[in-house]
Design a protein around this motif. Structure first.
Motif, short mmCIF file in Angstrom:
data_model
loop_
_atom_site.label_atom_id
_atom_site.label_comp_id
_atom_site.label_asym_id
_atom_site.label_seq_id
_atom_site.Cartn_x
_atom_site.Cartn_y
_atom_site.Cartn_z
N LEU A 1 0.83 -1.20 0.00
CA LEU A 1 0.00 0.00 0.00
C LEU A 1 0.86 1.26 0.00
CD1 LEU A 1 -2.77 -1.06 2.55
CD2 LEU A 1 -2.95 -0.93 0.05
N LEU A 2 1.95 1.21 0.76
CA LEU A 2 2.86 2.36 0.80
C LEU A 2 3.51 2.57 -0.57
CD1 LEU A 2 4.18 4.52 2.60
CD2 LEU A 2 5.95 2.86 3.17
N GLY A 3 3.90 1.48 -1.21
CA GLY A 3 4.49 1.59 -2.54
C GLY A 3 3.50 2.12 -3.56
N LEU A 4 2.26 1.66 -3.50
CA LEU A 4 1.24 2.17 -4.42
C LEU A 4 0.97 3.65 -4.17
CD1 LEU A 4 -1.28 -0.82 -4.41
CD2 LEU A 4 0.26 -0.13 -6.26
N GLY A 5 0.99 4.05 -2.90
CA GLY A 5 0.80 5.47 -2.59
C GLY A 5 1.93 6.33 -3.12
N LEU A 6 3.15 5.82 -2.99
CA LEU A 6 4.31 6.54 -3.52
C LEU A 6 4.22 6.65 -5.03
CD1 LEU A 6 7.12 7.82 -3.01
CD2 LEU A 6 8.09 5.52 -3.26
N LEU A 7 3.87 5.57 -5.70
CA LEU A 7 3.72 5.58 -7.15
C LEU A 7 2.64 6.56 -7.59
CD1 LEU A 7 4.38 4.42 -9.96
CD2 LEU A 7 2.72 2.61 -9.49
N ALA A 8 1.50 6.53 -6.89
CA ALA A 8 0.41 7.43 -7.24
C ALA A 8 0.82 8.89 -7.08
CB ALA A 8 -0.81 7.11 -6.38
N LYS A 9 1.53 9.19 -6.00
CA LYS A 9 1.98 10.56 -5.77
C LYS A 9 2.88 11.04 -6.89
CE LYS A 9 4.41 13.50 -2.44
NZ LYS A 9 5.34 14.07 -3.43
N VAL A 10 3.85 10.21 -7.25
CA VAL A 10 4.78 10.60 -8.32
C VAL A 10 4.05 10.78 -9.64
CG1 VAL A 10 6.73 9.80 -9.70
CG2 VAL A 10 6.80 9.58 -7.21
N MET A 11 3.14 9.87 -9.96
CA MET A 11 2.42 9.96 -11.23
C MET A 11 1.51 11.18 -11.27
SD MET A 11 3.57 7.49 -13.01
CE MET A 11 2.40 7.38 -14.36
N LEU A 12 0.86 11.48 -10.16
CA LEU A 12 -0.04 12.64 -10.12
C LEU A 12 0.72 13.96 -10.26
CD1 LEU A 12 -2.54 11.55 -7.32
CD2 LEU A 12 -3.04 11.84 -9.75
N GLU A 13 1.97 13.96 -9.85
CA GLU A 13 2.78 15.17 -10.00
C GLU A 13 3.25 15.39 -11.45
OE1 GLU A 13 4.78 15.76 -5.58
OE2 GLU A 13 5.83 14.51 -7.05
N ARG A 14 3.12 14.36 -12.29
CA ARG A 14 3.45 14.44 -13.71
C ARG A 14 4.84 15.06 -13.95
NH1 ARG A 14 0.04 18.11 -16.10
NH2 ARG A 14 0.29 17.16 -18.15
N PRO A 15 5.90 14.42 -13.45
CA PRO A 15 7.24 15.01 -13.58
C PRO A 15 7.71 15.11 -15.02
CG PRO A 15 7.36 12.76 -12.75
CD PRO A 15 5.91 13.14 -12.72
N TRP A 16 7.18 14.28 -15.90
CA TRP A 16 7.58 14.33 -17.31
C TRP A 16 6.97 15.52 -18.04
CZ3 TRP A 16 4.21 10.96 -15.02
CH2 TRP A 16 2.88 11.06 -15.39
N ALA A 17 5.92 16.11 -17.47
CA ALA A 17 5.18 17.15 -18.18
C ALA A 17 5.51 18.56 -17.72
CB ALA A 17 3.68 16.91 -18.04
N ARG A 18 5.99 18.71 -16.50
CA ARG A 18 6.26 20.05 -15.98
C ARG A 18 7.50 20.02 -15.11
NH1 ARG A 18 1.36 20.81 -11.54
NH2 ARG A 18 1.51 18.74 -10.60
N LEU A 19 8.27 21.05 -15.24
CA LEU A 19 9.51 21.14 -14.48
C LEU A 19 9.23 21.56 -13.04
CD1 LEU A 19 12.60 20.93 -14.61
CD2 LEU A 19 12.65 23.37 -15.18
N LEU A 20 8.34 22.52 -12.87
CA LEU A 20 8.03 23.07 -11.54
C LEU A 20 6.54 23.01 -11.29
CD1 LEU A 20 10.24 26.31 -11.64
CD2 LEU A 20 10.87 24.09 -10.65
N SER A 21 6.17 22.90 -10.04
CA SER A 21 4.78 23.03 -9.64
C SER A 21 4.71 24.01 -8.47
CB SER A 21 4.17 21.68 -9.25
OG SER A 21 4.79 21.18 -8.07
N HIS A 22 3.54 24.59 -8.25
CA HIS A 22 3.37 25.60 -7.21
C HIS A 22 2.16 25.22 -6.34
CE1 HIS A 22 5.67 27.59 -10.40
NE2 HIS A 22 6.20 28.31 -9.43
#
Length: 229
Positions: free
Chosen positions: A167-188
């Motif tokens: 569950l912790l791993g799935l949560g970590l994966l979901a967090k990273v995917m929701l942040e969309r690191p491939w699409a934006r350099l910075l978030s605010h």
């Protein structure tokens, strides 16, 4: 199952990595001043950071143009923080990840994996050459969570531990995917006084997972016999 001695050594090693990450960051961020703009603990941490800013901004932060000639930045970037809130949040994050490692007790190899993923997390920033500057503990904290997840899943423990790690791993994966690191350099994010770098979080998660897997596999192969190492 790891022996009690191995569990103890693993916990101490995990805490040692947490201290190496957090104490220099705290020292650089601590200073003298009133902290009148913010209150409580945030004020104590945020109070007058000129010492940190003068030193870390020029010499310690990730610099996309200079890291090859100044490789210490692969480590020191974790200690640089851009505001009191940034520092406070990351120090609390260190406490949480340190506690996670203490409870999970994944063994000394996990601490080595977390330590190895520290510079590798920042090396991953080189894949985004447009990111010229970065500082903070968040990427390495993501690495620490990934190390605990992989180490716990690879260890023949009870079903409850595996379920929690999953569950912790799935949560970590979901967090990273929701942040969309491939699409934006910075978030605010709302409520933050700095920009967040999702790529650092993704780099930390990937490096932590890779280092944990590597250190789980390599000792047995080197030893050349089952159960060695």
């Amino acid at each position: 199952m790891p022996s009690s001695n191995e569990v103890g050594r693993g916990r101490l090693a995990w805490l040692a990595v947490a201290l190496l990450l957090s104490l220099p960051a705290w020292w650089l961020g601590a200073g003298r001043g009133s902290g009148a703009a913010v209150g409580g603990w945030v004020g104590l941490v945020a109070a007058a950071m000129p010492r940190a800013q003068a030193l870390s901004a020029g010499l310690l932060a990730w610099d996309g143009a200079q890291w090859l000639s100044q490789p210490w930045r692969l480590w020191s970037a974790a200690w640089v923080h851009l505001s009191g809130l940034h520092l406070l949040a990351n120090l609390l994050g260190v406490v949480l990840v340190a506690g996670l490692g203490w409870v999970a007790a994944p063994g000394p190899r996990a601490a080595w994996a977390w330590a190895a993923s520290w510079p590798l997390t920042h090396l991953g920033l080189a894949l985004r050459p447009e990111l010229m500057s970065y500082g903070g503990l968040s990427g390495v904290l993501h690495a620490g969570v990934a190390v605990v997840v992989v180490s716990t899943l690879a260890d023949p423990r009870d079903r409850a531990s595996r379920l929690i790690a999953t569950l912790l791993g799935l949560g970590l994966l979901a967090k990273v995917m929701l942040e969309r690191p491939w699409a934006r350099l910075l978030s605010h994010p709302e409520g933050w006084d700095i920009a967040v770098v999702p790529w650092a979080h993704a780099s930390g998660a990937v490096c932590g997972m890779a280092c944990a897997l590597l250190l789980l596999v390599l000792p047995t192969r080197w030893a050349g016999r089952p159960g060695a190492g």
